[in-house]
Design a protein around this motif. Sequence first.
Motif, PDB file in Angstrom:
ATOM      1  N   PHE A   6       0.379  11.849  -9.262  1.00  0.00           N
ATOM      2  CA  PHE A   6       0.525  11.392 -10.718  1.00  0.00           C
ATOM      3  C   PHE A   6       0.039  10.067 -10.841  1.00  0.00           C
ATOM      4  CE2 PHE A   6       2.184   9.857  -6.170  1.00  0.00           C
ATOM      5  CZ  PHE A   6       2.749   8.762  -6.718  1.00  0.00           C
ATOM      6  N   GLN A   7       1.095   8.954 -11.759  1.00  0.00           N
ATOM      7  CA  GLN A   7       0.987   7.832 -12.499  1.00  0.00           C
ATOM      8  C   GLN A   7       2.319   7.242 -12.170  1.00  0.00           C
ATOM      9  OE1 GLN A   7      -0.647   6.534 -16.347  1.00  0.00           O
ATOM     10  NE2 GLN A   7      -2.078   6.315 -15.063  1.00  0.00           N
ATOM     11  N   ASN A   8       2.626   6.266 -11.998  1.00  0.00           N
ATOM     12  CA  ASN A   8       4.022   4.757 -12.106  1.00  0.00           C
ATOM     13  C   ASN A   8       3.908   3.847 -12.496  1.00  0.00           C
ATOM     14  OD1 ASN A   8       5.512   7.198 -11.124  1.00  0.00           O
ATOM     15  ND2 ASN A   8       5.067   6.356  -9.115  1.00  0.00           N
ATOM     16  N   GLN A   9       4.875   3.433 -13.535  1.00  0.00           N
ATOM     17  CA  GLN A   9       4.251   1.993 -14.283  1.00  0.00           C
ATOM     18  C   GLN A   9       4.990   1.565 -14.505  1.00  0.00           C
ATOM     19  OE1 GLN A   9       3.456   2.098 -19.125  1.00  0.00           O
ATOM     20  NE2 GLN A   9       1.562   0.569 -18.004  1.00  0.00           N
ATOM     21  N   LEU A  10       5.402  -0.179 -14.026  1.00  0.00           N
ATOM     22  CA  LEU A  10       6.553  -0.655 -13.946  1.00  0.00           C
ATOM     23  C   LEU A  10       6.203  -2.047 -14.891  1.00  0.00           C
ATOM     24  CD1 LEU A  10       8.427  -0.332 -10.352  1.00  0.00           C
ATOM     25  CD2 LEU A  10       9.536   0.206 -12.404  1.00  0.00           C
ATOM     26  N   SER A  11       7.145  -2.862 -15.636  1.00  0.00           N
ATOM     27  CA  SER A  11       6.438  -3.974 -16.019  1.00  0.00           C
ATOM     28  C   SER A  11       7.019  -5.354 -15.052  1.00  0.00           C
ATOM     29  CB  SER A  11       7.363  -4.606 -17.208  1.00  0.00           C
ATOM     30  OG  SER A  11       6.749  -3.845 -18.080  1.00  0.00           O
ATOM     31  N   ARG A  78      -4.374  13.171   7.692  1.00  0.00           N
ATOM     32  CA  ARG A  78      -3.972  14.452   6.767  1.00  0.00           C
ATOM     33  C   ARG A  78      -4.643  14.406   5.359  1.00  0.00           C
ATOM     34  NH1 ARG A  78       1.671  15.944   9.085  1.00  0.00           N
ATOM     35  NH2 ARG A  78       0.527  15.735  11.267  1.00  0.00           N
ATOM     36  N   LEU A  79      -4.410  13.515   4.492  1.00  0.00           N
ATOM     37  CA  LEU A  79      -4.439  13.373   3.181  1.00  0.00           C
ATOM     38  C   LEU A  79      -5.650  12.297   2.987  1.00  0.00           C
ATOM     39  CD1 LEU A  79      -3.726  14.960   0.690  1.00  0.00           C
ATOM     40  CD2 LEU A  79      -1.460  13.263   0.390  1.00  0.00           C
ATOM     41  N   SER A  80      -6.419  12.772   2.605  1.00  0.00           N
ATOM     42  CA  SER A  80      -7.469  11.613   1.788  1.00  0.00           C
ATOM     43  C   SER A  80      -7.438  11.394   0.176  1.00  0.00           C
ATOM     44  CB  SER A  80      -9.202  12.244   1.781  1.00  0.00           C
ATOM     45  OG  SER A  80      -9.519  12.295   3.336  1.00  0.00           O
ATOM     46  N   TYR A  81      -6.725   9.484  -0.186  1.00  0.00           N
ATOM     47  CA  TYR A  81      -6.481  10.220  -1.582  1.00  0.00           C
ATOM     48  C   TYR A  81      -7.107   8.502  -2.365  1.00  0.00           C
ATOM     49  CZ  TYR A  81      -3.071   6.872   0.842  1.00  0.00           C
ATOM     50  OH  TYR A  81      -2.501   5.226   1.707  1.00  0.00           O
ATOM     51  N   ASP A  82      -7.250   8.281  -3.162  1.00  0.00           N
ATOM     52  CA  ASP A  82      -7.288   6.769  -3.545  1.00  0.00           C
ATOM     53  C   ASP A  82      -5.817   6.537  -4.815  1.00  0.00           C
ATOM     54  OD1 ASP A  82     -10.015   6.263  -2.844  1.00  0.00           O
ATOM     55  OD2 ASP A  82     -10.840   6.639  -5.088  1.00  0.00           O
ATOM     56  N   LEU A  83      -5.021   5.281  -4.223  1.00  0.00           N
ATOM     57  CA  LEU A  83      -4.520   4.851  -4.662  1.00  0.00           C
ATOM     58  C   LEU A  83      -4.729   3.222  -5.851  1.00  0.00           C
ATOM     59  CD1 LEU A  83      -1.609   4.657  -5.090  1.00  0.00           C
ATOM     60  CD2 LEU A  83      -0.936   3.252  -3.266  1.00  0.00           C
ATOM     61  N   THR A  84      -4.476   3.747  -7.219  1.00  0.00           N
ATOM     62  CA  THR A  84      -5.197   2.863  -7.858  1.00  0.00           C
ATOM     63  C   THR A  84      -4.157   1.959  -8.636  1.00  0.00           C
ATOM     64  OG1 THR A  84      -7.643   3.949  -8.479  1.00  0.00           O
ATOM     65  CG2 THR A  84      -6.759   2.221  -9.650  1.00  0.00           C
ATOM     66  N   PHE A  85      -4.207   0.580  -8.870  1.00  0.00           N
ATOM     67  CA  PHE A  85      -3.270   0.106  -8.819  1.00  0.00           C
ATOM     68  C   PHE A  85      -3.526  -0.969 -10.422  1.00  0.00           C
ATOM     69  CE2 PHE A  85      -2.108  -0.390  -4.840  1.00  0.00           C
ATOM     70  CZ  PHE A  85      -0.563   0.341  -4.730  1.00  0.00           C
ATOM     71  N   GLU A  99      -1.198   4.652 -10.093  1.00  0.00           N
ATOM     72  CA  GLU A  99      -2.027   6.596  -9.891  1.00  0.00           C
ATOM     73  C   GLU A  99      -2.495   6.529  -8.505  1.00  0.00           C
ATOM     74  OE1 GLU A  99      -4.564   7.149 -13.213  1.00  0.00           O
ATOM     75  OE2 GLU A  99      -5.897   7.403 -11.777  1.00  0.00           O
ATOM     76  N   LEU A 100      -2.201   7.382  -8.169  1.00  0.00           N
ATOM     77  CA  LEU A 100      -2.650   8.711  -7.397  1.00  0.00           C
ATOM     78  C   LEU A 100      -3.534   9.328  -7.250  1.00  0.00           C
ATOM     79  CD1 LEU A 100      -2.356   8.461  -3.925  1.00  0.00           C
ATOM     80  CD2 LEU A 100      -0.783  10.097  -4.029  1.00  0.00           C
ATOM     81  N   GLN A 101      -5.112   9.767  -7.279  1.00  0.00           N
ATOM     82  CA  GLN A 101      -5.800  10.472  -6.852  1.00  0.00           C
ATOM     83  C   GLN A 101      -5.869  11.484  -5.689  1.00  0.00           C
ATOM     84  OE1 GLN A 101      -8.565   8.635  -8.933  1.00  0.00           O
ATOM     85  NE2 GLN A 101      -8.586   9.732 -10.511  1.00  0.00           N
ATOM     86  N   LEU A 102      -6.308  12.145  -5.572  1.00  0.00           N
ATOM     87  CA  LEU A 102      -6.318  13.096  -3.719  1.00  0.00           C
ATOM     88  C   LEU A 102      -7.772  13.283  -3.583  1.00  0.00           C
ATOM     89  CD1 LEU A 102      -3.568  15.442  -3.830  1.00  0.00           C
ATOM     90  CD2 LEU A 102      -3.325  13.310  -2.800  1.00  0.00           C
ATOM     91  N   ALA A 103      -8.507  13.233  -2.820  1.00  0.00           N
ATOM     92  CA  ALA A 103      -9.366  14.280  -2.899  1.00  0.00           C
ATOM     93  C   ALA A 103     -10.335  14.992  -3.458  1.00  0.00           C
ATOM     94  CB  ALA A 103      -9.866  13.487  -1.247  1.00  0.00           C
ATOM     95  N   PRO A 104     -10.693  15.673  -3.528  1.00  0.00           N
ATOM     96  CA  PRO A 104     -11.367  17.399  -3.897  1.00  0.00           C
ATOM     97  C   PRO A 104     -10.643  18.712  -2.551  1.00  0.00           C
ATOM     98  CG  PRO A 104     -13.200  15.873  -5.026  1.00  0.00           C
ATOM     99  CD  PRO A 104     -12.155  15.232  -4.018  1.00  0.00           C
TER     100      PRO A 104
END
Length: 142
Positions: A6-11, A78-85, A99-104
């Motif tokens: 998913f992706q979230n955005q705020l100002s 349990r879950l590998s991920y990248d969280l990008t701001f 943006e949250l990306q899960l490892a394959p």
Amino acid sequence: MSKILFQNQLSTQAAPERLLSILTYPENLPLWDDESSCVVLTTDGYGLTRQQPALNEHELLTVSATANQVRYHSQGGRLSYDLTFTLGTSAGLTTLTQELQLAPNSALLVPLKLLMPIAKHAFAQKLQSLITLAESVREVMI
């Protein structure tokens, strides 16, 4: 990383530099993520402990940053991920996209379609807490 969950955005009126300072130092996580109870610098990154119940109660977090982006890479839970701001500007405000990306190779205990809306909502709440912290005068690690 390949599965974008998913992706979230705020100002915000907070300065991009303040947001980058908060995000670049994971020691600040407990100030805006109420599940994070302990962040310890290790030789490999940051050991992160969350309050139970949590999908990842313990994980190793590494941080990389550029002038407009901070990425948290998590492994060991349990879950590998990248969280990008990603930071930008629009109409005199700072935009912050998460943006949250899960490892394959992430093995989920529940179907992705069930996890996605729950995780998106939880991360959106944490993003709002981050914005609230950035807009405050509260001291943070820099």
